[in-house]
Write an enzyme that holds these catalytic residues in place. Structure first.
Site, short mmCIF file in Angstrom:
data_model
loop_
_atom_site.label_atom_id
_atom_site.label_comp_id
_atom_site.label_asym_id
_atom_site.label_seq_id
_atom_site.Cartn_x
_atom_site.Cartn_y
_atom_site.Cartn_z
N LYS A 280 0.84 -1.20 0.00
CA LYS A 280 0.00 0.00 0.00
C LYS A 280 0.88 1.25 0.00
O LYS A 280 2.01 1.20 0.48
CB LYS A 280 -0.85 0.02 1.27
CG LYS A 280 -2.01 -0.95 1.28
CD LYS A 280 -2.90 -0.73 2.50
CE LYS A 280 -4.04 -1.73 2.54
NZ LYS A 280 -5.00 -1.56 1.44
N ARG A 354 -10.54 -11.35 1.58
CA ARG A 354 -11.34 -12.43 1.00
C ARG A 354 -10.60 -13.76 1.07
O ARG A 354 -11.22 -14.81 1.14
CB ARG A 354 -11.73 -12.06 -0.45
CG ARG A 354 -10.55 -11.84 -1.35
CD ARG A 354 -10.92 -11.04 -2.60
NE ARG A 354 -10.99 -9.60 -2.33
CZ ARG A 354 -11.25 -8.69 -3.25
NH1 ARG A 354 -11.51 -9.06 -4.50
NH2 ARG A 354 -11.30 -7.41 -2.94
N1 BES Z 1 -8.30 -3.59 4.16
C1 BES Z 1 -8.36 -3.19 2.80
C2 BES Z 1 -9.62 -2.38 2.48
C3 BES Z 1 -9.61 -0.95 2.95
C4 BES Z 1 -8.91 0.01 2.25
C5 BES Z 1 -10.35 -0.58 4.03
C6 BES Z 1 -8.93 1.33 2.67
C7 BES Z 1 -10.39 0.75 4.45
C8 BES Z 1 -9.67 1.70 3.76
C9 BES Z 1 -8.37 -4.42 1.90
O1 BES Z 1 -7.61 -5.49 2.33
C10 BES Z 1 -7.80 -3.99 0.59
O2 BES Z 1 -6.65 -3.64 0.57
N2 BES Z 1 -8.60 -3.99 -0.46
C11 BES Z 1 -8.19 -3.56 -1.74
C12 BES Z 1 -8.74 -4.51 -2.76
C13 BES Z 1 -8.17 -4.31 -4.13
C14 BES Z 1 -6.71 -4.69 -4.16
C15 BES Z 1 -8.96 -5.15 -5.10
C16 BES Z 1 -8.73 -2.15 -1.95
O3 BES Z 1 -9.85 -1.86 -1.53
O4 BES Z 1 -8.00 -1.32 -2.48
MN MN Z 2 -5.58 -5.31 1.74
#
Ligand code: BES
Ligand code: MN
Ligand code: ZN
Length: 495
Positions: A280, A354
């Site tokens: 991230k 997931r």
């Molecule tokens: N924990 C995150 C989702 C999230 C992101 C929650 C920002 C709150 C704020 C999750 O594990 C994630 O990283 N999801 C990705 C999925 C994508 C790679 C398809 C996302 O939402 O960017």
């Molecule tokens: Mn994630």
């Protein structure tokens, strides 16, 4: 918080503060004359001077000469409308609670007949207590800072209701409010804890602790146990972490029949999500300590159900792991085999929620659940769609989805349905496995739920995406305690 609910209207106990929740016009209720006298005519004088019109949310705080009676009277306007929705009542109670805390007035008598007349005593008491719980909550830092050692601000309220019937109704609402507050406080504290304290092992220890205090059956599965079960998807997320993954199972059995099918709550417990090799960006990455708020809401809802002694069975299943980059971590393109036997191509290691949920959902089948709800901070996309106000809900059973939506309305912990169908499922096609773990740039929350739907075919299921509601928004960089209210209400409604 301390509270008592009575139908006695005597106000001779020298309360520090007397709160009148008033409607417009000078008639505050049947006890007006008595109250007005007790506060040396402060109310009628204020009204004569047009200081108080009882507009919705208006607060007038008047000192009263101290001669044995109340030292101040706080008037709260309830507005002119004939009826107030639960949301209206909650926001009135929030204004009141914030004002009282600002004034350091914890010990209060509350006479709220004028508001109750516009809704009912149960709704009034529940939201009064929930609003006070939110205002009272304080996160005590780990390790404790000096100022956190001082006792915090607490309420000690006496709610004086019009009559015995009203008091009985208010007591019902208060019991629900108190249980939800306890659940929310636990969820908030677990959520607010730093990732180096709140690890999968820490969550497992908290489950054992909750099990002892509330007579739950608790089982913690180790990585070895999960290997034996074939949870290749869940375990792959943990490969890059020094902290061992845990699968936490908590069972609350409140039904007379121990064999009655339980309602299952499955909560994402990512104690820190750096994204893994699909790292991230740095900005706000600290907030990924909140990525276990789904798990925290399962803790909270089970605590609330046990406090209310609900006559149903509930099983909480929490897959817990960290997601970090490392030489052993999942790489884009890796293929893993889930417990269900379906293979998954990991095209983005940041879509890890997931991956841990799918094996936990497959595991949940063994409880022969009546319904299954998973709760997860699953996608950033749900914040784009619904903001911080409303959780996303999707599922394979419209009745379960509708029941959750209804519970959201009652508890004011709102959700909104998004569609899942075959046209979205196509986005998960993989050339190298049964499924890809991402579905491209569009409809991110929906494709995440579609992914989970491949692991929930054998039961009635709904998914709550709480990435927007679990923290942030009006509560700022703080865990909100959501989805404890909607889950608790969902369980209450099943009784
Ligand atoms: N924990 C995150 C989702 C999230 C992101 C929650 C920002 C709150 C704020 C999750 O594990 C994630 O990283 N999801 C990705 C999925 C994508 C790679 C398809 C996302 O939402 O960017
Ligand atoms: Mn994630
Ligand atoms: Zn995550």
């Amino acid at each position: 918080m301390k509270y008592s609910i009575t139908s006695s209207q005597k106000i001779d106990s020298s309360p520090a503060c007397l709160v009148l929740v008033a409607k417009p016009a000078s008639n505050i209720g049947a006890q007006f004359a008595q109250l007005n006298k007790a506060v040396r005519q402060a109310i009628s004088r204020a009204q004569k001077a047009e200081l108080f019109e009882a507009k919705k949310g208006q607060i007038l705080d008047l000192p009263v000469p101290a001669d044995g009676g109340p030292e101040r009277v706080v008037l709260l306007g309830a507005g002119a409308a004939k009826s107030l929705s639960a949301a209206n009542v909650r926001s009135l109670m929030e204004s009141l609670a914030k004002h009282l805390k600002q004034q350091r007035q914890g010990k209060v008598n509350i006479i709220a007949d004028a508001v109750a007349a516009k809704c009912d005593f149960q709704t009034l008491a529940r939201h009064l207590i929930e609003a006070m719980g939110d205002v009272e909550y304080r996160y005590v830092k780990q390790p404790k800072a000096a100022r956190d050692k001082k006792p915090g601000f607490t309420f000690n309220i006496t709610l004086r209701c019009a009559d015995r019937g009203a008091a009985a109704e208010a007591k019902k609402g208060a019991a629900i409010g108190i249980a939800i507050n306890k659940g929310k406080d636990l969820a908030k504290t677990l959520g607010n804890m730093p990732g180096n304290v709140c690890t999968p092992t820490y969550l497992a220890a908290q489950a054992r602790k909750l099990g002892k205090s509330h007579k739950l059956k608790v089982k913690i599965l180790s990585e070895k146990d999960m290997q034996d079960l074939g949870m290749g998807s869940l375990l792959s997320v943990s490969l890059g972490s020094r902290q061992p993954a845990k699968l936490i199972v908590m069972q609350y059995n409140g039904a007379k029949d121990a064999k009655q099918a339980p309602h299952a709550l499955v909560g994402k417990g990512l104690t820190f999500d750096a994204g893994g090799i699909s790292l991230k960006p740095g900005a706000k990455m600290d907030e990924m300590k909140y990525d276990m708020c789904g798990a925290a809401s399962v803790f909270g809802a089970i605590l609330a159900a046990a406090e209310l002694k609900l006559p149903i069975n509930v099983v909480g299943v929490i897959p817990s792991s960290e997601n970090l980059p490392d030489g052993l971590a999942n790489k884009p393109g890796d293929v893993v085999t889930s417990m269900s036997g379906q293979t998954i191509e990991i095209l983005n290691t940041d879509a890890e929620g997931r991956l841990i949920l799918c094996d936990a959902l497959t595991y949940t089948k063994r409880f022969k659940p009546a319904t299954v709800i998973d709760i997860a901070t699953l996608t950033g996309a749900v914040i784009v769609a619904l903001g911080h106000q409303t959780a996303g809900v999707m599922g394979n059973d419209q009745e379960v989805v509708d029941d959750l939506l209804a519970a959201g309305e009652t508890s004011l912990d709102y959700a909104w349905q998004l569609p899942i169908n075959d046209s979205y499922k196509k986005q998960l096609r993989s050339d190298y496995a049964d499924l890809a773990n991402i579905g491209g740039a569009s409809a991110g929350s929906i494709t995440a739920a579609c992914f989970l739907s491949y692991f929930t075919k054998d039961f009635r299921w709904a998914h709550l995406d709480i990435a927007g509601t679990a923290w942030g928004g009006t509560v700022g960089k703080r865990a909100s305690g959501r989805a404890v209210p909607v889950l608790t209400q969902y369980l209450i409604d099943r009784c």
